[in-house]
Design a protein around this motif. Sequence first.
Motif, mmCIF file in Angstrom:
data_model
loop_
_atom_site.group_PDB
_atom_site.id
_atom_site.type_symbol
_atom_site.label_atom_id
_atom_site.label_comp_id
_atom_site.label_asym_id
_atom_site.label_seq_id
_atom_site.Cartn_x
_atom_site.Cartn_y
_atom_site.Cartn_z
ATOM 1 N N PHE A 17 0.840 -1.196 0.000
ATOM 2 C CA PHE A 17 0.000 0.000 0.000
ATOM 3 C C PHE A 17 0.877 1.249 0.000
ATOM 4 C CE2 PHE A 17 -2.385 3.311 2.310
ATOM 5 C CZ PHE A 17 -3.480 3.429 1.470
ATOM 6 N N VAL A 18 1.927 1.236 0.810
ATOM 7 C CA VAL A 18 2.850 2.377 0.853
ATOM 8 C C VAL A 18 3.523 2.564 -0.500
ATOM 9 C CG1 VAL A 18 4.976 3.266 1.895
ATOM 10 C CG2 VAL A 18 3.261 2.142 3.324
ATOM 11 N N MET A 19 3.934 1.487 -1.134
ATOM 12 C CA MET A 19 4.675 1.557 -2.388
ATOM 13 C C MET A 19 3.808 2.000 -3.568
ATOM 14 S SD MET A 19 6.793 -1.960 -1.719
ATOM 15 C CE MET A 19 7.385 -2.174 -3.389
ATOM 16 N N LYS A 20 2.543 1.618 -3.573
ATOM 17 C CA LYS A 20 1.693 1.918 -4.724
ATOM 18 C C LYS A 20 0.756 3.109 -4.507
ATOM 19 C CE LYS A 20 1.715 -2.725 -6.707
ATOM 20 N NZ LYS A 20 2.549 -2.324 -7.850
ATOM 21 N N GLY B 224 -1.088 7.197 -11.935
ATOM 22 C CA GLY B 224 0.091 6.376 -12.087
ATOM 23 C C GLY B 224 0.882 6.817 -13.295
ATOM 24 N N THR B 225 2.096 6.349 -13.426
ATOM 25 C CA THR B 225 2.920 6.734 -14.566
ATOM 26 C C THR B 225 2.376 6.160 -15.871
ATOM 27 O OG1 THR B 225 4.359 4.843 -14.124
ATOM 28 C CG2 THR B 225 5.020 6.975 -13.203
ATOM 29 N N SER B 226 1.597 5.096 -15.774
ATOM 30 C CA SER B 226 0.953 4.474 -16.927
ATOM 31 C C SER B 226 -0.416 3.978 -16.485
ATOM 32 C CB SER B 226 1.784 3.293 -17.438
ATOM 33 O OG SER B 226 1.824 2.264 -16.452
ATOM 34 N N LEU B 227 -1.240 3.566 -17.451
ATOM 35 C CA LEU B 227 -2.547 3.029 -17.081
ATOM 36 C C LEU B 227 -2.385 1.754 -16.266
ATOM 37 C CD1 LEU B 227 -5.587 3.256 -17.213
ATOM 38 C CD2 LEU B 227 -5.540 2.029 -19.395
ATOM 39 N N GLU B 228 -1.457 0.925 -16.648
ATOM 40 C CA GLU B 228 -1.201 -0.293 -15.884
ATOM 41 C C GLU B 228 -0.847 0.036 -14.431
ATOM 42 O OE1 GLU B 228 1.235 -4.283 -16.883
ATOM 43 O OE2 GLU B 228 2.502 -2.512 -16.674
ATOM 44 N N ALA B 229 0.051 0.990 -14.230
ATOM 45 C CA ALA B 229 0.453 1.364 -12.874
ATOM 46 C C ALA B 229 -0.709 1.940 -12.084
ATOM 47 C CB ALA B 229 1.602 2.369 -12.937
ATOM 48 N N ALA B 230 -1.541 2.760 -12.718
ATOM 49 C CA ALA B 230 -2.685 3.362 -12.029
ATOM 50 C C ALA B 230 -3.710 2.301 -11.650
ATOM 51 C CB ALA B 230 -3.320 4.432 -12.914
ATOM 52 N N VAL B 231 -3.956 1.346 -12.540
ATOM 53 C CA VAL B 231 -4.898 0.265 -12.241
ATOM 54 C C VAL B 231 -4.373 -0.584 -11.089
ATOM 55 C CG1 VAL B 231 -5.873 -1.904 -13.107
ATOM 56 C CG2 VAL B 231 -5.974 0.165 -14.512
ATOM 57 N N TYR B 232 -3.101 -0.942 -11.125
ATOM 58 C CA TYR B 232 -2.534 -1.764 -10.047
ATOM 59 C C TYR B 232 -2.605 -1.034 -8.705
ATOM 60 C CZ TYR B 232 -0.584 -4.929 -13.592
ATOM 61 O OH TYR B 232 -0.423 -5.819 -14.619
ATOM 62 N N ALA B 233 -2.359 0.278 -8.724
ATOM 63 C CA ALA B 233 -2.441 1.057 -7.483
ATOM 64 C C ALA B 233 -3.878 1.103 -6.970
ATOM 65 C CB ALA B 233 -1.903 2.463 -7.706
ATOM 66 N N ALA B 234 -4.847 1.265 -7.880
ATOM 67 C CA ALA B 234 -6.252 1.285 -7.481
ATOM 68 C C ALA B 234 -6.671 -0.059 -6.897
ATOM 69 C CB ALA B 234 -7.130 1.640 -8.679
ATOM 70 N N GLU B 235 -6.159 -1.141 -7.467
ATOM 71 C CA GLU B 235 -6.458 -2.470 -6.945
ATOM 72 C C GLU B 235 -5.845 -2.663 -5.561
ATOM 73 O OE1 GLU B 235 -4.894 -4.860 -10.095
ATOM 74 O OE2 GLU B 235 -6.803 -4.927 -11.169
ATOM 75 N N GLU B 236 -4.613 -2.176 -5.374
ATOM 76 C CA GLU B 236 -3.968 -2.282 -4.066
ATOM 77 C C GLU B 236 -4.730 -1.470 -3.023
ATOM 78 O OE1 GLU B 236 -1.674 -4.046 -1.530
ATOM 79 O OE2 GLU B 236 -1.262 -4.360 -3.669
ATOM 80 N N LEU B 237 -5.197 -0.301 -3.417
ATOM 81 C CA LEU B 237 -5.992 0.526 -2.507
ATOM 82 C C LEU B 237 -7.254 -0.219 -2.086
ATOM 83 C CD1 LEU B 237 -6.784 4.306 -3.060
ATOM 84 C CD2 LEU B 237 -8.313 2.764 -1.877
ATOM 85 N N GLU B 238 -7.934 -0.831 -3.059
ATOM 86 C CA GLU B 238 -9.162 -1.567 -2.748
ATOM 87 C C GLU B 238 -8.890 -2.724 -1.794
ATOM 88 O OE1 GLU B 238 -13.244 -2.925 -2.990
ATOM 89 O OE2 GLU B 238 -12.187 -1.002 -3.064
ATOM 90 N N GLU B 239 -7.817 -3.467 -2.012
ATOM 91 C CA GLU B 239 -7.489 -4.582 -1.132
ATOM 92 C C GLU B 239 -7.131 -4.099 0.277
ATOM 93 O OE1 GLU B 239 -7.741 -7.983 -1.618
ATOM 94 O OE2 GLU B 239 -8.917 -7.148 -3.258
ATOM 95 N N THR B 240 -6.447 -2.956 0.357
ATOM 96 C CA THR B 240 -6.087 -2.433 1.682
ATOM 97 C C THR B 240 -7.318 -1.888 2.394
ATOM 98 O OG1 THR B 240 -3.926 -1.847 0.773
ATOM 99 C CG2 THR B 240 -4.476 -0.957 2.930
#
Length: 214
Positions: free
Chosen positions: A122-125, A167-183
């Motif tokens: 969560f901190v990293m993303k 995020g720096t890319s769509l992939e990075a933004a999606v992964y960060a949003a998913e990490e936020l949801e899991e946290t």
Amino acid sequence: MSATESRQRELIVDFGKSLFERGLTAGSSGNLSVRLDDGWLLTPTNASLGRLDPAQLSKLDWDGNLISGAPPSKEAFLHRAMYEERGSAGAIVHLHSTHSAAVSCMCGLNHDDCIPPLTPYFVMKVGRLPLVPYHRPGDPALASAISAMARKHSAVLLANHGPVVSGTSLEAAVYAAEELEETAKLFLLLRDVPTRPLDAAQIADLKHTFKLDI
């Protein structure tokens, strides 16, 4: 149309479908955008992320004018405000994902950091997650509220609404949003359990090791 733009259109469709099929967005809620050299792409108004047409994605200039495609989401200004403050943002994901939206409705949150750093991921993303006070959907005043926070944060949580994640890319933004949801899910599961979030030294170590700008 450049090959790069064509590729970004396809990525928006692919990621939108994935988010929809996994229940991270429902109906016509949520929107995705990507920065281009000559403007930016945004999912259209009243469009389901599960059934996007790459040719109908809204293309806008940096004054918010529609260049081509279907009319944009009414929350276009929300994306534009974050792009203007975060030069590193290559894409933005806004969802009404269940657990993140649930947290956004809670009383007693720390408005400067509304989900604790429960995991290093969560901190990293995501980093620190400030809460933006409630605004009705489409309220232009939300732009200035997001701008003030986006200068220091790659993601924000809209009160009684949901997350906005860059995020720096769509992939990075999606992964960060998913990490936020899991946290957010972990946060809700642990509400009545003593927890041990990462401390300041552990967070500083992550930021130094992974050169985080969040």
